[in-house]
Design a protein around this motif. Structure first.
Motif, PDB file in Angstrom:
ATOM      1  N   LEU A 155      37.395  47.339  57.224  1.00 16.79           N
ATOM      2  CA  LEU A 155      36.331  47.200  57.018  1.00 16.79           C
ATOM      3  C   LEU A 155      35.424  48.084  55.676  1.00 16.79           C
ATOM      4  N   VAL A 156      34.985  49.129  56.920  1.00 22.83           N
ATOM      5  CA  VAL A 156      34.249  50.631  56.702  1.00 22.83           C
ATOM      6  C   VAL A 156      35.173  50.875  55.879  1.00 22.83           C
ATOM      7  N   GLY A 157      33.823  51.582  54.532  1.00 27.64           N
ATOM      8  CA  GLY A 157      35.097  52.499  53.370  1.00 27.64           C
ATOM      9  C   GLY A 157      35.699  51.865  52.719  1.00 27.64           C
ATOM     10  N   LYS A 158      35.420  50.431  52.494  1.00 25.14           N
ATOM     11  CA  LYS A 158      36.111  49.691  51.632  1.00 25.14           C
ATOM     12  C   LYS A 158      35.075  48.379  51.050  1.00 25.14           C
ATOM     13  N   LYS A 159      35.501  48.522  49.601  1.00 22.86           N
ATOM     14  CA  LYS A 159      34.763  47.216  49.345  1.00 22.86           C
ATOM     15  C   LYS A 159      35.670  45.938  48.506  1.00 22.86           C
ATOM     16  N   PHE A 160      34.620  44.604  48.785  1.00 26.64           N
ATOM     17  CA  PHE A 160      35.484  43.889  48.917  1.00 26.64           C
ATOM     18  C   PHE A 160      34.868  43.004  47.732  1.00 26.64           C
ATOM     19  N   LEU A 161      35.899  42.325  46.608  1.00 19.10           N
ATOM     20  CA  LEU A 161      35.887  41.176  45.228  1.00 19.10           C
ATOM     21  C   LEU A 161      36.012  40.110  46.052  1.00 19.10           C
ATOM     22  N   TYR A 162      34.986  39.630  45.646  1.00 19.68           N
ATOM     23  CA  TYR A 162      35.229  37.495  46.484  1.00 19.68           C
ATOM     24  C   TYR A 162      34.809  37.454  44.437  1.00 19.68           C
ATOM     25  N   VAL A 163      35.932  36.232  43.932  1.00 20.19           N
ATOM     26  CA  VAL A 163      35.522  35.199  42.506  1.00 20.19           C
ATOM     27  C   VAL A 163      35.521  34.107  42.696  1.00 20.19           C
ATOM     28  N   PHE A 164      34.990  33.808  42.500  1.00 20.19           N
ATOM     29  CA  PHE A 164      33.906  31.932  42.910  1.00 20.19           C
ATOM     30  C   PHE A 164      33.647  31.269  41.474  1.00 20.19           C
ATOM     31  N   ASP A 165      33.690  30.149  41.721  1.00 20.48           N
ATOM     32  CA  ASP A 165      32.963  29.551  40.097  1.00 20.48           C
ATOM     33  C   ASP A 165      33.400  30.116  38.633  1.00 20.48           C
ATOM     34  N   GLY A 166      33.803  30.851  38.654  1.00 22.31           N
ATOM     35  CA  GLY A 166      34.175  31.528  37.546  1.00 22.31           C
ATOM     36  C   GLY A 166      33.002  33.319  37.707  1.00 22.31           C
ATOM     37  N   ALA A 211      27.873  25.913  47.355  1.00 17.56           N
ATOM     38  CA  ALA A 211      29.355  26.018  47.704  1.00 17.56           C
ATOM     39  C   ALA A 211      30.420  25.487  47.528  1.00 17.56           C
ATOM     40  N   TYR A 212      31.696  27.086  46.960  1.00 13.95           N
ATOM     41  CA  TYR A 212      32.492  26.828  45.831  1.00 13.95           C
ATOM     42  C   TYR A 212      34.106  27.382  46.560  1.00 13.95           C
ATOM     43  N   GLU A 213      34.735  27.777  46.718  1.00 18.74           N
ATOM     44  CA  GLU A 213      35.501  27.741  46.600  1.00 18.74           C
ATOM     45  C   GLU A 213      36.138  28.977  46.259  1.00 18.74           C
ATOM     46  N   VAL A 214      36.799  29.824  47.083  1.00 25.39           N
ATOM     47  CA  VAL A 214      37.146  31.353  46.761  1.00 25.39           C
ATOM     48  C   VAL A 214      38.170  31.419  46.211  1.00 25.39           C
ATOM     49  N   THR A 215      38.510  31.697  44.710  1.00 23.39           N
ATOM     50  CA  THR A 215      39.850  31.657  44.507  1.00 23.39           C
ATOM     51  C   THR A 215      40.748  33.130  44.536  1.00 23.39           C
ATOM     52  N   HIS A 216      39.950  34.342  44.577  1.00 21.47           N
ATOM     53  CA  HIS A 216      40.285  35.996  44.532  1.00 21.47           C
ATOM     54  C   HIS A 216      39.960  36.932  46.002  1.00 21.47           C
ATOM     55  N   ILE A 217      40.449  36.925  46.049  1.00 18.82           N
ATOM     56  CA  ILE A 217      39.735  38.637  47.042  1.00 18.82           C
ATOM     57  C   ILE A 217      40.564  39.396  46.491  1.00 18.82           C
ATOM     58  N   PHE A 218      39.773  40.812  46.327  1.00 18.84           N
ATOM     59  CA  PHE A 218      40.686  41.810  46.156  1.00 18.84           C
ATOM     60  C   PHE A 218      39.592  42.674  46.959  1.00 18.84           C
ATOM     61  N   SER A 219      40.529  43.824  47.077  1.00 17.80           N
ATOM     62  CA  SER A 219      39.408  45.292  47.927  1.00 17.80           C
ATOM     63  C   SER A 219      39.674  46.668  47.323  1.00 17.80           C
ATOM     64  N   LYS A 220      39.214  47.383  48.047  1.00 15.22           N
ATOM     65  CA  LYS A 220      39.799  48.563  47.540  1.00 15.22           C
ATOM     66  C   LYS A 220      39.089  49.985  48.338  1.00 15.22           C
ATOM     67  N   ASP A 257      44.205  31.499  45.626  1.00 10.33           N
ATOM     68  CA  ASP A 257      44.409  30.582  45.444  1.00 10.33           C
ATOM     69  C   ASP A 257      46.195  29.916  44.482  1.00 10.33           C
ATOM     70  N   LYS A 258      46.834  29.741  45.358  1.00  8.16           N
ATOM     71  CA  LYS A 258      48.237  28.730  45.202  1.00  8.16           C
ATOM     72  C   LYS A 258      48.075  28.492  43.719  1.00  8.16           C
ATOM     73  N   ARG A 259      46.814  27.535  43.571  1.00  5.65           N
ATOM     74  CA  ARG A 259      47.206  27.154  42.303  1.00  5.65           C
ATOM     75  C   ARG A 259      46.944  27.640  40.759  1.00  5.65           C
ATOM     76  N   LEU A 260      46.145  28.657  40.588  1.00  3.18           N
ATOM     77  CA  LEU A 260      45.480  30.064  40.024  1.00  3.18           C
ATOM     78  C   LEU A 260      46.615  31.327  40.015  1.00  3.18           C
ATOM     79  N   ASN A 261      46.567  31.795  39.126  1.00  7.63           N
ATOM     80  CA  ASN A 261      46.775  33.275  38.914  1.00  7.63           C
ATOM     81  C   ASN A 261      46.442  34.273  38.761  1.00  7.63           C
ATOM     82  N   MET A 262      46.351  35.782  38.085  1.00  4.35           N
ATOM     83  CA  MET A 262      45.827  36.737  37.381  1.00  4.35           C
ATOM     84  C   MET A 262      45.360  35.975  35.919  1.00  4.35           C
TER      85      MET A 262
END
Length: 217
Positions: A27-38, A166-175, A189-194
């Motif tokens: 976790l330390v030294g990284k950033k996480f991108l959470y996508v939800f509700d657009g 509350a929202y479902e998280v649809t995508h999570i990225f890291s770097k 989310d299996k129902r979605l894509n990029m």
């Protein structure tokens, strides 16, 4: 101090050492991108917040506590428990803390505007068993230090009732913090894509990851 209290402290210190290793490595030294509700937020896990997340009481500074924990040098005599932070709660928090790395890359919910008895948090992620609460950091003049939200509190509850939405998280990225764009897809989310991502979010994703995903789909 009786034998049980001594053993309780030793057990907790051992769990803190385990959690610190996972926290540092994943976790330390990284950033996480959470996508939800657009929308999206960026989340960081800072070394100085580790102490509070454990739920243990100590006279050590946040920096020193983390350093000792990572090096497995924290002593049982350097922690204690109170009515506000009892042994039982600390034990639960540490179990959840070891699972945070999993939560950062699996299906979960994003909560908005969480209000607890002591503090309010702008966002929080939950897997229905515990909630990781987040806020932005501000300097002494009240200015935001960065665009990133910081994981500040770990609660042994889902916090749905304490949030406004509350929202479902649809995508999570890291770097890595030093990278310009997100290069790892941790969850989708299996129902979605990029293609479901807005242009603004797509601009934050490494082109190679976008290309690989389009081939897979």
């Amino acid at each position: 101090m009786n034998k049980k209290k001594i053993n309780d402290r030793k057990f907790i210190v051992n769990e803190i050492h385990k959690a610190a290793q996972l926290y540092k490595e994943q976790l330390v030294g990284k950033k996480f991108l959470y996508v939800f509700d657009g929308r999206y937020i960026e989340v960081c896990y800072k070394a100085e917040n580790f102490r509070h997340l454990t739920g243990a009481e100590t006279t050590l500074s946040a920096k020193r506590f983390y350093q000792y924990a990572v090096k497995r040098q924290l002593q049982s005599s350097q922690i204690y428990f109170t009515s506000r932070h009892p042994y039982s709660l600390c034990k639960k928090k540490l179990m959840h803390l070891c699972e945070i790395a999993v939560l950062a890359g699996t299906e979960n919910f994003m909560l908005e505007e969480i209000l607890t008895n002591t503090k309010s948090y702008r966002f929080g992620t939950t897997n229905l068993r515990f909630t990781l609460c987040m806020n932005k950091e501000y300097d002494d003049e009240g200015k935001e230090k960065s665009e990133c939200y910081i994981a500040q509190s770990l609660r042994d509850e889902d916090c749905f009732r304490k949030s406004t939405a509350a929202y479902e998280v649809t995508h999570i990225f890291s770097k890595c913090n030093t990278d310009k764009k997100y290069s790892s897809l941790l969850f989708m989310d299996k129902r979605l894509n990029m293609k479901n991502l807005s242009d603004n979010i797509v601009s934050m994703i490494d082109e190679r990851l976008l290309h690989m995903n389009s081939i897979n789909h």
